[in-house]
Scaffold this motif. Sequence first.
Motif, PDB file in Angstrom:
ATOM      1  N   TYR A 212       0.813  -1.218   0.000  1.00 59.33           N
ATOM      2  CA  TYR A 212       0.000   0.000   0.000  1.00 59.33           C
ATOM      3  C   TYR A 212       0.847   1.270   0.000  1.00 59.33           C
ATOM      4  O   TYR A 212       0.573   2.195  -0.779  1.00 59.33           O
ATOM      5  N   ILE A 213       1.855   1.332   0.857  1.00 52.33           N
ATOM      6  CA  ILE A 213       2.720   2.519   0.878  1.00 52.33           C
ATOM      7  C   ILE A 213       3.463   2.681  -0.446  1.00 52.33           C
ATOM      8  O   ILE A 213       3.514   3.799  -0.994  1.00 52.33           O
ATOM      9  N   PRO A 214       4.061   1.606  -1.039  1.00 55.26           N
ATOM     10  CA  PRO A 214       4.700   1.762  -2.354  1.00 55.26           C
ATOM     11  C   PRO A 214       3.749   2.252  -3.439  1.00 55.26           C
ATOM     12  O   PRO A 214       4.129   3.077  -4.273  1.00 55.26           O
ATOM     13  N   ILE A 215       2.501   1.751  -3.437  1.00 56.12           N
ATOM     14  CA  ILE A 215       1.538   2.183  -4.453  1.00 56.12           C
ATOM     15  C   ILE A 215       1.216   3.668  -4.286  1.00 56.12           C
ATOM     16  O   ILE A 215       1.189   4.424  -5.268  1.00 56.12           O
ATOM     17  N   ILE A 216       0.970   4.092  -3.051  1.00 56.90           N
ATOM     18  CA  ILE A 216       0.678   5.509  -2.800  1.00 56.90           C
ATOM     19  C   ILE A 216       1.881   6.382  -3.148  1.00 56.90           C
ATOM     20  O   ILE A 216       1.745   7.438  -3.779  1.00 56.90           O
ATOM     21  N   TYR A 217       3.064   5.926  -2.748  1.00 53.19           N
ATOM     22  CA  TYR A 217       4.285   6.695  -3.016  1.00 53.19           C
ATOM     23  C   TYR A 217       4.511   6.848  -4.522  1.00 53.19           C
ATOM     24  O   TYR A 217       4.776   7.956  -5.009  1.00 53.19           O
ATOM     25  N   MET A 218       4.390   5.752  -5.257  1.00 54.93           N
ATOM     26  CA  MET A 218       4.619   5.822  -6.701  1.00 54.93           C
ATOM     27  C   MET A 218       3.528   6.625  -7.397  1.00 54.93           C
ATOM     28  O   MET A 218       3.791   7.300  -8.392  1.00 54.93           O
ATOM     29  N   GLY A 219       2.309   6.561  -6.879  1.00 53.23           N
ATOM     30  CA  GLY A 219       1.228   7.323  -7.486  1.00 53.23           C
ATOM     31  C   GLY A 219       1.395   8.820  -7.322  1.00 53.23           C
ATOM     32  O   GLY A 219       1.133   9.585  -8.260  1.00 53.23           O
ATOM     33  N   LEU A 220       1.853   9.255  -6.151  1.00 56.10           N
ATOM     34  CA  LEU A 220       1.980  10.687  -5.878  1.00 56.10           C
ATOM     35  C   LEU A 220       3.361  11.231  -6.230  1.00 56.10           C
ATOM     36  O   LEU A 220       3.490  12.188  -6.999  1.00 56.10           O
ATOM     37  N   ALA A 221       4.410  10.626  -5.671  1.00 56.01           N
ATOM     38  CA  ALA A 221       5.767  11.146  -5.882  1.00 56.01           C
ATOM     39  C   ALA A 221       6.250  10.892  -7.299  1.00 56.01           C
ATOM     40  O   ALA A 221       6.684  11.817  -7.996  1.00 56.01           O
ATOM     41  N   ASN A 222       6.157   9.634  -7.744  1.00 53.31           N
ATOM     42  CA  ASN A 222       6.699   9.294  -9.053  1.00 53.31           C
ATOM     43  C   ASN A 222       5.705   9.540 -10.191  1.00 53.31           C
ATOM     44  O   ASN A 222       6.103   9.641 -11.349  1.00 53.31           O
ATOM     45  N   GLY A 223       4.410   9.633  -9.854  1.00 56.07           N
ATOM     46  CA  GLY A 223       3.409   9.837 -10.902  1.00 56.07           C
ATOM     47  C   GLY A 223       2.985  11.280 -11.082  1.00 56.07           C
ATOM     48  O   GLY A 223       2.426  11.634 -12.122  1.00 56.07           O
ATOM     49  N   VAL A 224       3.250  12.129 -10.087  1.00 55.41           N
ATOM     50  CA  VAL A 224       2.816  13.516 -10.161  1.00 55.41           C
ATOM     51  C   VAL A 224       3.981  14.480  -9.941  1.00 55.41           C
ATOM     52  O   VAL A 224       4.362  15.244 -10.840  1.00 55.41           O
ATOM     53  N   ILE A 225       4.571  14.443  -8.748  1.00 51.98           N
ATOM     54  CA  ILE A 225       5.589  15.424  -8.367  1.00 51.98           C
ATOM     55  C   ILE A 225       6.779  15.400  -9.304  1.00 51.98           C
ATOM     56  O   ILE A 225       7.254  16.444  -9.763  1.00 51.98           O
ATOM     57  N   VAL A 226       7.271  14.200  -9.602  1.00 53.53           N
ATOM     58  CA  VAL A 226       8.493  14.117 -10.402  1.00 53.53           C
ATOM     59  C   VAL A 226       8.279  14.632 -11.820  1.00 53.53           C
ATOM     60  O   VAL A 226       9.190  15.211 -12.426  1.00 53.53           O
ATOM     61  N   TYR A 227       7.064  14.463 -12.374  1.00 50.92           N
ATOM     62  CA  TYR A 227       6.803  14.964 -13.722  1.00 50.92           C
ATOM     63  C   TYR A 227       6.713  16.482 -13.733  1.00 50.92           C
ATOM     64  O   TYR A 227       7.145  17.130 -14.698  1.00 50.92           O
ATOM     65  N   ILE A 228       6.151  17.070 -12.702  1.00 55.70           N
ATOM     66  CA  ILE A 228       6.107  18.529 -12.602  1.00 55.70           C
ATOM     67  C   ILE A 228       7.528  19.089 -12.544  1.00 55.70           C
ATOM     68  O   ILE A 228       7.869  20.055 -13.242  1.00 55.70           O
ATOM     69  N   LEU A 229       8.375  18.467 -11.733  1.00 52.83           N
ATOM     70  CA  LEU A 229       9.776  18.884 -11.647  1.00 52.83           C
ATOM     71  C   LEU A 229      10.491  18.680 -12.977  1.00 52.83           C
ATOM     72  O   LEU A 229      11.296  19.517 -13.403  1.00 52.83           O
ATOM     73  N   TRP A 230      10.189  17.577 -13.632  1.00 49.69           N
ATOM     74  CA  TRP A 230      10.837  17.231 -14.903  1.00 49.69           C
ATOM     75  C   TRP A 230      10.548  18.265 -15.980  1.00 49.69           C
ATOM     76  O   TRP A 230      11.453  18.739 -16.676  1.00 49.69           O
ATOM     77  N   TYR A 231       9.274  18.653 -16.110  1.00 49.54           N
ATOM     78  CA  TYR A 231       8.913  19.627 -17.137  1.00 49.54           C
ATOM     79  C   TYR A 231       9.415  21.028 -16.780  1.00 49.54           C
ATOM     80  O   TYR A 231       9.717  21.830 -17.670  1.00 49.54           O
ATOM     81  N   TYR A 232       9.519  21.313 -15.498  1.00 51.04           N
ATOM     82  CA  TYR A 232      10.132  22.582 -15.093  1.00 51.04           C
ATOM     83  C   TYR A 232      11.602  22.602 -15.512  1.00 51.04           C
ATOM     84  O   TYR A 232      12.098  23.614 -16.019  1.00 51.04           O
ATOM     85  N   MET A 233      12.284  21.485 -15.310  1.00 46.42           N
ATOM     86  CA  MET A 233      13.697  21.382 -15.696  1.00 46.42           C
ATOM     87  C   MET A 233      13.877  21.546 -17.198  1.00 46.42           C
ATOM     88  O   MET A 233      14.774  22.253 -17.656  1.00 46.42           O
ATOM     89  N   ILE A 234      13.020  20.893 -17.966  1.00 47.32           N
ATOM     90  CA  ILE A 234      13.129  20.988 -19.424  1.00 47.32           C
ATOM     91  C   ILE A 234      12.881  22.419 -19.889  1.00 47.32           C
ATOM     92  O   ILE A 234      13.576  22.937 -20.768  1.00 47.32           O
ATOM     93  N   GLY A 235      11.902  23.085 -19.271  1.00 50.58           N
ATOM     94  CA  GLY A 235      11.582  24.456 -19.660  1.00 50.58           C
ATOM     95  C   GLY A 235      12.661  25.453 -19.297  1.00 50.58           C
ATOM     96  O   GLY A 235      12.837  26.461 -19.986  1.00 50.58           O
ATOM     97  N   HIS A 236      13.413  25.192 -18.222  1.00 48.36           N
ATOM     98  CA  HIS A 236      14.403  26.159 -17.754  1.00 48.36           C
ATOM     99  C   HIS A 236      15.846  25.716 -17.969  1.00 48.36           C
ATOM    100  O   HIS A 236      16.757  26.529 -17.801  1.00 48.36           O
ATOM    101  N   GLY A 237      16.044  24.463 -18.328  1.00 49.88           N
ATOM    102  CA  GLY A 237      17.411  23.994 -18.505  1.00 49.88           C
ATOM    103  C   GLY A 237      17.675  23.294 -19.820  1.00 49.88           C
ATOM    104  O   GLY A 237      18.827  23.072 -20.176  1.00 49.88           O
ATOM    105  N   GLY A 238      16.616  22.938 -20.545  1.00 46.90           N
ATOM    106  CA  GLY A 238      16.802  22.242 -21.798  1.00 46.90           C
ATOM    107  C   GLY A 238      16.845  20.726 -21.607  1.00 46.90           C
ATOM    108  O   GLY A 238      16.931  20.204 -20.495  1.00 46.90           O
ATOM    109  N   VAL A 239      16.789  20.007 -22.721  1.00 43.65           N
ATOM    110  CA  VAL A 239      16.719  18.549 -22.700  1.00 43.65           C
ATOM    111  C   VAL A 239      17.975  17.919 -22.118  1.00 43.65           C
ATOM    112  O   VAL A 239      17.920  17.042 -21.255  1.00 43.65           O
ATOM    113  N   LYS A 240      19.143  18.369 -22.586  1.00 45.99           N
ATOM    114  CA  LYS A 240      20.387  17.720 -22.156  1.00 45.99           C
ATOM    115  C   LYS A 240      20.623  17.897 -20.666  1.00 45.99           C
ATOM    116  O   LYS A 240      20.982  16.954 -19.962  1.00 45.99           O
ATOM    117  N   LEU A 241      20.451  19.110 -20.183  1.00 48.35           N
ATOM    118  CA  LEU A 241      20.658  19.345 -18.757  1.00 48.35           C
ATOM    119  C   LEU A 241      19.684  18.517 -17.934  1.00 48.35           C
ATOM    120  O   LEU A 241      20.065  17.893 -16.942  1.00 48.35           O
TER     121      LEU A 241
END
Length: 302
Positions: A212-241
């Motif tokens: 249960y904890i892994p499912i919740i963690y992957m759903g929120l942290a890896n399914g939501v938060i990390v993608y928001i951070l990822w697209y912020y990085m791409i927008g401000h640092g580019g693909v390679k960075l």
Amino acid sequence: MKKIKVLLCATLMSLIWGSAFPISKLAIDQVGVWGFRIYSLVISVVFLCFVFFIIGRYRFNIQYFLKSIPLGFLNVFLVPILNSLALKYTEAVKASVLVYTMPVMATLLLSIMNKHIEFRSIIVSLLCISGIFIFIAPSGISIGEAIILLSALMWAIGTILSEKIVLKINLTSKVFYQNIVSLIFLVLLMPFLDVDVNILSNIHPEFLWTVYIPIIYMGLANGVIVYILWYYMIGHGGVKLSSYSILISPIISVMISSYLLDESMTISMIIGMLFILLSMLIIFLEKNKVWYSNNGLHAFSD
């Protein structure tokens, strides 16, 4: 200030991605690939729907949804499924290291697209490929390693498309539409799969930390938060960075896998990982020089 934000995003992404493989494997070993993926995705979508409709009070836009289909299919549907399938056939240590060949693949694809292959890119690629062969030499390439390398390639393509496909919406909305796309593809796929979706009908207290904890963690942290951070990085640092900002993720994965799953590292695996990390570090240092170019008047440029 922008540099500090980018570095903080990179650090947090590394921590989340570094923990994703060993934590996922805990639950996958208990409930299977598809049950784990379905429930973690449902948690992502429910949380994003609450943020999108209730907190943000946004309206569903069919045009943004259609533009999100390629990214949602690659980044949120295909890559996580390939990662989960790979964990069924290989150790979390191997999967977590091999998937981070993605930055080298992204660099090669960009070089081919731009019709400009630098000597540095060739050296980096040779180091990375050598590291892969050394890393998997004792056991060879099994189906698990092949799947995870395919995942890395899909992730590289999705990362490049993330910069090419422009959506003038906030990051949360962008992640919301892509998760909806992923959910639709998964629902369409379910009739062809032998999926046990009743893992919550027989609740056991001992499943709390392993399911249960892994499912919740992957759903929120890896399914939501990390993608928001990822697209912020791409927008401000580019693909390679963005690709090379996750250098420490494999190390974190190895440490957690050793603790949670009792998976050990061999000498050849350590040497291979060092080759892969060295290839990534070369490009990362080169990008860091660009940060300070022109007296710091602009950020990383590709």
